[in-house]
Structure formats: structure tokens, C-alpha cells
Design a protein around this motif. Structure first.
Motif, PDB file in Angstrom:
ATOM      1  N   GLN A 227      -9.113   1.652  -5.445  1.00 17.89           N
ATOM      2  CA  GLN A 227      -8.611   2.531  -4.436  1.00 17.89           C
ATOM      3  C   GLN A 227      -7.352   3.198  -4.982  1.00 17.89           C
ATOM      4  O   GLN A 227      -6.836   2.804  -6.021  1.00 17.89           O
ATOM      5  N   LEU A 228      -6.805   4.160  -4.177  1.00 18.86           N
ATOM      6  CA  LEU A 228      -5.471   4.682  -4.456  1.00 18.86           C
ATOM      7  C   LEU A 228      -4.476   4.028  -3.499  1.00 18.86           C
ATOM      8  O   LEU A 228      -3.607   4.660  -2.907  1.00 18.86           O
ATOM      9  N   THR A 229      -4.643   2.723  -3.369  1.00 21.21           N
ATOM     10  CA  THR A 229      -3.738   1.847  -2.620  1.00 21.21           C
ATOM     11  C   THR A 229      -3.417   0.670  -3.537  1.00 21.21           C
ATOM     12  O   THR A 229      -3.775   0.667  -4.720  1.00 21.21           O
ATOM     13  N   ALA A 230      -2.799  -0.364  -2.997  1.00 15.17           N
ATOM     14  CA  ALA A 230      -2.484  -1.540  -3.816  1.00 15.17           C
ATOM     15  C   ALA A 230      -3.733  -2.319  -4.212  1.00 15.17           C
ATOM     16  O   ALA A 230      -3.717  -3.090  -5.173  1.00 15.17           O
ATOM     17  N   ASP A 231      -4.829  -2.155  -3.462  1.00 18.62           N
ATOM     18  CA  ASP A 231      -6.075  -2.844  -3.768  1.00 18.62           C
ATOM     19  C   ASP A 231      -6.728  -2.166  -4.969  1.00 18.62           C
ATOM     20  O   ASP A 231      -7.064  -0.983  -4.902  1.00 18.62           O
ATOM     21  N   TYR A 232      -6.895  -2.898  -6.075  1.00 24.77           N
ATOM     22  CA  TYR A 232      -7.413  -2.338  -7.338  1.00 24.77           C
ATOM     23  C   TYR A 232      -6.461  -1.283  -7.903  1.00 24.77           C
ATOM     24  O   TYR A 232      -6.879  -0.334  -8.558  1.00 24.77           O
ATOM     25  N   SER A 233      -5.200  -1.435  -7.630  1.00 23.37           N
ATOM     26  CA  SER A 233      -4.204  -0.414  -7.937  1.00 23.37           C
ATOM     27  C   SER A 233      -4.243   0.041  -9.396  1.00 23.37           C
ATOM     28  O   SER A 233      -4.247  -0.785 -10.315  1.00 23.37           O
TER      29      SER A 233
ATOM     30  N   ASP B  98       0.804  -1.226   0.000  1.00 27.20           N
ATOM     31  CA  ASP B  98       0.000   0.000   0.000  1.00 27.20           C
ATOM     32  C   ASP B  98       0.838   1.278   0.000  1.00 27.20           C
ATOM     33  O   ASP B  98       0.541   2.211  -0.761  1.00 27.20           O
ATOM     34  N   PRO B  99       1.891   1.398   0.852  1.00 24.10           N
ATOM     35  CA  PRO B  99       2.569   2.690   0.975  1.00 24.10           C
ATOM     36  C   PRO B  99       3.094   3.251  -0.338  1.00 24.10           C
ATOM     37  O   PRO B  99       2.972   4.466  -0.583  1.00 24.10           O
ATOM     38  N   GLN B 100       3.653   2.412  -1.200  1.00 27.88           N
ATOM     39  CA  GLN B 100       4.221   2.919  -2.439  1.00 27.88           C
ATOM     40  C   GLN B 100       3.141   3.497  -3.355  1.00 27.88           C
ATOM     41  O   GLN B 100       3.353   4.522  -4.025  1.00 27.88           O
TER      42      GLN B 100
END
Length: 653
Positions: free
Chosen positions: A526-532, A265-267
């Protein structure tokens, strides 16, 4: 030798059966390389040529021996796995004890080679297992159907399990020819073909993969080639903006920042916040970790790491100037009836209802979380919601319970000096709009509502989206798309995120929602790794260096919309174009977003103020990432090209 089919079908199509090989004469003139469009559950939706989509459908269909059991491949019906290797797209899925692998490979201009492999895991008696091609009535009404390698007196030999059958014979190829479309299916040898017209007038071509008994361990294979041709709509397009009418404000693109993947997620979060103008943020209240015990004050001890990180995420977004939506997914056990559920029951029921014996404790627990962030992190969230409580992910409410909760929590937060409001809806889909009506009709509830929200996973029809626009107008409140994207199951087959088909459909929906719903923001999921929207970085097992994909560039282009604009009416006089316009007459600042679902067109844009002399022009497609150009404007009129299958934005300088 020619043979007409029965009169029953005479208004739908014309049938011609040829005993010679079909002549593939030049019926159409466009021969550019085409791309097969395949859904991640295995169904084709058509083949493109010069950007023009020649629409047809495909599916695998199973008819049980009793004639009652029917199953087919479709969205959210199975658990497929999608992948691409070069020009080949593959989908692995199953229906009952039948395991399938479909491989669809580009095979030249307008052509795709289809290979279906079936492994049988259990002895089964079938009426039939078919690969079905559906030709839509809108494009194939009045079509001629031709066969090759058969005799006219064999037209209806044998029996068919399908009603309204007008062809049931062996042939080497079948072809449907309409006024502007032609589709050919070519086999390597004689192959049974069953054709029928369904109740809506669509022509269905059934290719049997198995009939009767199949045995455990059987491996069935079928290969054939589909070729689509037709007219390409290259007609010029007139687009007109009406700057005299001002709708609701658009703050800009927002994002969901629910933390789920600590390593990756962080990146994605860092890259997104550094490279996008994100106008709104939505974060999680990890409620079951915040207060697992009703009688223990969570603010009196040390926070769990996940709760702390969630609060820090909210603070980061607040520090960037965003209004924050705080949403709860999973409840503590004391707050609900029954053991908390995170999967549906066998009957398909999700989530748990709140335990109303503990309503005051529920209000206090949520309010204490908001007060803790205010006192320890120095900010207050804009709104609170339960995520998708219409469905039960993971708290389930009736419409009346939702209304009562808004009143109860709203009054409690106000009594503690908070300005935080409750969000109305935050529905799982646009289709469940009835869920918000009781609260809308209650004056006591309305004073605690901060905005109306739905998620865009389903319900894209104009009349459905208009329901939400009307609700926002009635309450005179902002409308928010709390989760924006198009396929809630896509995490199961993440390879689809890199496909142009997904990127185009997603941004096309956003353009339509901007025009119809006039939301204040669309919060990307999202704007995370989920559904990146980013590719690589170890996400979904892809260890390429982290980099933006086409979806990210679409989002960045949309996020470039200047602040402070309002929705304005816009029209296009040709099909296949989705348009959304925004502007501010006071500052003569305007933005136009166009999604071209077809071929390259010449565009004449009118309605701009005469004072505007130039526009910035951005284009994103498979070959260009927000390529910027300059468009001249004379007397309120601009002329430019709209490239095939692309997202184009024009903004005042």
C-alpha cells in the motif's frame, strides 16, 4: 580413479568421482564479489556475480518415519522471520517440532557460508532431515559431478530414502560442472552426500542434518560453503519499439489507502502524495462499522471515527484528481451467513457468503454510503468492489453469485442516480480468472461493469496474465491491477522490504504486467505503513527517520511516466530483460521501462520517431536513486548502457 554412474542418468549428467581433493582450477574468469539471494522463508535462489544470477534452489526437507510425511520450506508453508545483519541473512522457521535458524553469510567472490541450527522440541523418528540444493536442468544438463575425499567403491554405500539416487557416500566436497556453470559445496570434514536426478531432470544434492531418531532438547548444527561460478552474459541488447501499434491507455501508478495503522499511516500517506504522481486511489468502505444494525439508518446519526476517517481519505484522493475505487472487506453480521470469519477454517475456507435474504438491504447499505459521501463530501466514487470475494477476504462469492451481485447492485445504484459502476473480479490472484467469466457472458451484468481487476500476488506466468488482457479486450473495458506487489505474507517478515531482491522482483513484475496486460493502473499495496515502501518512522519497529527505500524510488520512477500514453509493443533480443513501452504519436511523447535482471549491457534502442533527439534516462538500483542523465537519439536510434540489476526508464523530454 573414475567410475561412471548407471546408464539411466546418461542423458542428464556425467559423474566423475575423485579420491583426491578437487582442483579448483580457473574454469571461469569472472571473480567479482557475489551476493546470495535468499527468500524470506529460507530458500536460496542463487548467487549473483557481476549481476548475473547463477541459479540454484535450496530448501530444508523433512521425511517422516513412515515415508509418507514429507515437508519442506517454501512460500506460505510456514511462518518464518527474516532479518539481515551486515552480510548475514537469517531466517527462523519451524516444521512440526523442528525449529530452524538458517544464516547465510557472504564469504567472498561467488561464495556464501551456510549455517543451519536445528532445535528438536519433541522426540521424533525420521527417515531423514536434509538441506537440499537443486540444480536446474536448464543449466546443468550434461553436468559432471565430482567428489573429493572419498573412494570410488564407496559411491553407493548404505541405503537412501530417495529414488533415482546415484551418489550416497561420505565426501569433503561435491562439485557439479556444466558447460557454463559450476557449483561447489565444501564441508569442514567428511559429510554424507546423497545425489539424485528428479523427474524433471534437475540434479538434487541432499546434505543430511539428521537421520533416524532425534530427541527433545537436541541441538543439531551444520556448516558448509557454497560457491557458484559461470559465464556472465554481457552480450549487447537490441531493443525495438513499434510505435505504429497503439494499445490500451496507461493512466499511471495508483495506490491503495486502506487505513489500518493510525499512528504510522499518516506520515507514509503524506510523503507518498507529496512525492509521487498517484493516478488512481482505492479506499475501504468499513462496512461493519458503517451499518452494524440492518434496521438502523447509518446516515441518520453520527459517524464512527473510523468511518469518518475513511471517507475523509477518499475525499483527499478525489481532491487530488484521482478516480476512486471503494472496496469492502469486512461485512456486518446481518449481511452474511454465519458468524463473520476473519481467519480460515481448519479446512482452509475463508470468509462468509452473503445472506441473500437481505440482498435489497445489502444494495441499499452500500449505495447509502456512496450517496452520503456524495452529499456530504461532494464527490462520487468511480467503482465499488468486494475485496477478493473469489477467495473470501472477507466476503466469499461463487462466480455466479458475483455475476448476480453485479446486476443487483448495479441496477440499484443506477436507480438512485449514481454513475458508480461495479468492478468485475478484484480477484485475490491472477490464477482465478474463471471467476469473471459468467459475468462477462451476461449482457445484463456487462452494462454495470466499470473495469476488470485482479491482484498480483500470484499467477505471473505469461499465459495467465494474458487471460486478463484478453478479458479486457473482449469487454472493451479498462484492466486494473487492484493490489500490486509480490508476496501477500511479507508483513510477517518486513525486513525483506529493504532487500534489493524484493525491490527488483516487484518492479520486474510491474514491467511485465504493463507489457502483457496493458492495465490502466497498478495500485500499489500500500501507500500506507502496511507494506510501506518507506523505511523508519517507527514502522515495523524501525525508529530511523522516515526515508524512501529502493522500492519507493522504483515506484517514483514508474510514476514519472507522462500522462496520456498508450501501450506499444517492444522487444528485446536477449534474455533477462523485461521491457514495457508506452507512447502517444500525436504529441511524440514516449516512455520505456526496462528491468535488467542480469549484468551490465550495451543497448541499441530503435523505432523512435526521427523527430526525437534526446531522452531523459533514469536509473534506480542499490547505489542510485532515480539518477538522471541525457541520452542522444539519432535517426530514431539511441545507444546507452543498461547497468546490472537495475530499473531504467527513458522518456522523451
Amino acid at each position: 580413479m573414475l567410475k561412471a554412474y548407471p546408464t539411466f542418468f546418461s542423458n542428464a549428467l556425467r559423474l566423475v568421482v575423485c579420491t583426491l581433493l578437487l582442483i579448483s582450477g580457473v574454469l571461469f574468469t569472472h571473480n567479482a564479489h557475489a551476493q546470495a539471494e535468499v527468500q524470506p522463508w529460507g530458500n536460496m535462489v542463487g548467487i549473483r556475480n557481476k549481476g548475473q544470477l547463477y541459479t540454484f534452489g535450496s530448501s530444508l526437507r523433512v521425511f517422516g518415519a513412515d515415508g509418507k510425511h514429507k515437508a519442506f520450506t517454501a512460500k506460505e508453508k510456514q511462518s518464518p522471520k527474516y532479518s539481515r545483519l551486515g552480510d548475514a541473512q537469517s531466517v527462523v522457521t519451524r516444521i512440526d517440532s523442528l525449529f530452524f535458524k538458517q544464516t547465510i553469510t557472504e564469504a567472498g567472490p561467488g561464495k556464501a557460508k551456510v549455517k543451519v541450527e536445528t532445535i528438536v522440541k519433541q522426540d521424533t523418528t525420521l527417515q531423514g532431515l536434509f538441506f537440499c540444493i537443486t540444480l536446474p536442468a536448464a543449466e546443468y544438463t550434461g553436468a559432471t559431478v565430482l567428489l573429493s575425499g572419498t573412494k570410488s567403491d564407496e559411491l553407493n554405500q548404505g541405503t537412501s530414502v530417495l529414488p533415482n539416487t546415484f551418489i550416497n557416500t561420505d565426501a569433503k566436497a561435491v562439485e557439479a560442472v556444466a558447460a557454463t556453470r559450476k557449483l561447489n559445496v565444501d564441508f569442514e570434514s567428511l559429510q554424507r552426500i546423497v545425489a539424485r536426478v528428479d523427474a524433471s531432470g534437475d540434479i538434487e544434492l541432499y546434505i543430511p542434518l539428521a537421520m533416524g531418531m532425534v530427541h527433545r532438547g537436541d541441538t543439531l548444527r551444520k556448516e558448509f560453503t557454497i560457491k557458484a561460478q559461470g559465464d556472465v552474459d554481457e552480450q549487447p541488447v537490441n531493443i525495438a519499439i513499434n510505435t505504429t501499434q497503439r494499445g490500451r491507455a496507461f493512466a499511471g501508478l495508483g495506490g491503495n489507502f486502506r487505513l489500518q495503522n493510525p499512528k504510522t499511516d499518516p506520515q507514509v500517506i503524506d510523503y507518498s502524495l507529496q512525492n509521487l504522481r498517484v493516478a488512481w486511489g482505492r479506499v475501504e468502505l468499513p462496512w461493519r462499522f458503517w451499518q452494524p444494525n440492518k434496521d438502523v439508518n447509518p446516515a441518520g446519526g453520527e459517524l464512527t471515527p473510523f468511518v469518518l476517517k475513511s471517507m475523509q481519505m477518499a475525499k483527499r484522493l478525489d481532491s487530488a484528481g484521482m478516480p476512486i475505487i471503494l472496496s469492502a472487506w469486512a461485512p456486518p453480521a446481518w449481511a452474511v451467513v454465519g458468524e463473520p470469519r476473519f481467519q480460515p477454517t481448519p479446512e482452509g475456507v475463508w470468509g462468509n457468503p452473503l445472506n441473500h435474504d437481505n440482498d435489497e438491504a445489502i444494495y441499499k447499505s452500500i449505495t447509502d454510503y456512496i450517496l452520503y459521501m456524495k452529499s456530504h463530501f461532494g464527490f462520487e466514487v468511480k467503482m465499488f468492489s468486494f475485496n477478493e470475494s473469489d477467495l473470501g477476504i472477507n466476503i466469499r462469492q461463487t462466480a455466479e453469485e458475483h455475476r448476480n451481485f453485479i446486476k443487483g447492485l448495479g441496477a440499484y445504484m443506477a436507480s438512485k442516480g449514481l454513475r458508480t459502476k461495479v468492478m468485475l473480479g478484484d480477484n485475490s490472484d491472477a490464477t482465478t480468472y474463471n471467476f469473471i467469466y459468467p459475468a462477462m457472458a451476461d449482457p445484463e451484468a456487462r452494462k454495470y461493469i466499470g473495469a476488470i481487476s485482479f491482484h498480483s500476488w500470484r499467477g505471473w506466468e505469461t499465459e495467465t496474465l494474458q487471460k486478463w488482457a484478453d478479458a479486457a479486450t473482449q469487454l472493451n473495458l479498462p484492466l486494473i491491477v487492484g493490489e500490486g506487489s509480490i508476496d501477500a505474507a511479507a508483513w510477517n517478515y518486513p525486513g525483506i522490504f529493504q532487500e534489493t531482491t524484493y525491490a527488483l522482483e516487484e518492479i520486474n513484475l510491474y514491467a511485465r504486467m504493463l507489457a502483457i496486460c496493458q492495465p490502466e493502473t497498478i495500485l500499489q499495496w500500500q501507500l500506507t505503513a502496511d507494506y510501506s515502501p518507506l523505511i523508519g518512522g517507527g514502522i515495523f519497529g524501525n525508529n530511523e527517520p522516515l526515508h524512501p527505500g529502493q522500492r519507493f524510488w522504483n515506484l517514483k520512477q514508474l510514476a514519472t511516466t507522462p500522462k496520456g500514453l498508450f501501450a506499444m509493443p517492444v522487444s528485446a533480443d536477449r534474455p533477462g530483460i523485461s521491457a514495457a513501452a508506452m507512447g502517444d504519436n500525436g504529441t511524440t511523447t514516449y516512455a520505456l521501462h526496462l528491468v535488467n535482471n542480469g549484468s551490465t549491457r550495451d543497448v541499441v534502442l530503435s523505432g523512435l520517431p526521427a523527430s526525437i533527439t534526446h531522452l531523459r534516462y533514469y536509473i534506480t538500483n542499490t547505489k542510485m536513486n532515480m539518477k538522471e542523465e541525457d541520452v542522444e537519439v539519432k535517426d530514431g536510434v539511441a545507444k546507452f548502457k543498461l547497468p546490472a540489476v537495475s530499473f531504467v526508464s527513458l522518456m522523451t523530454k
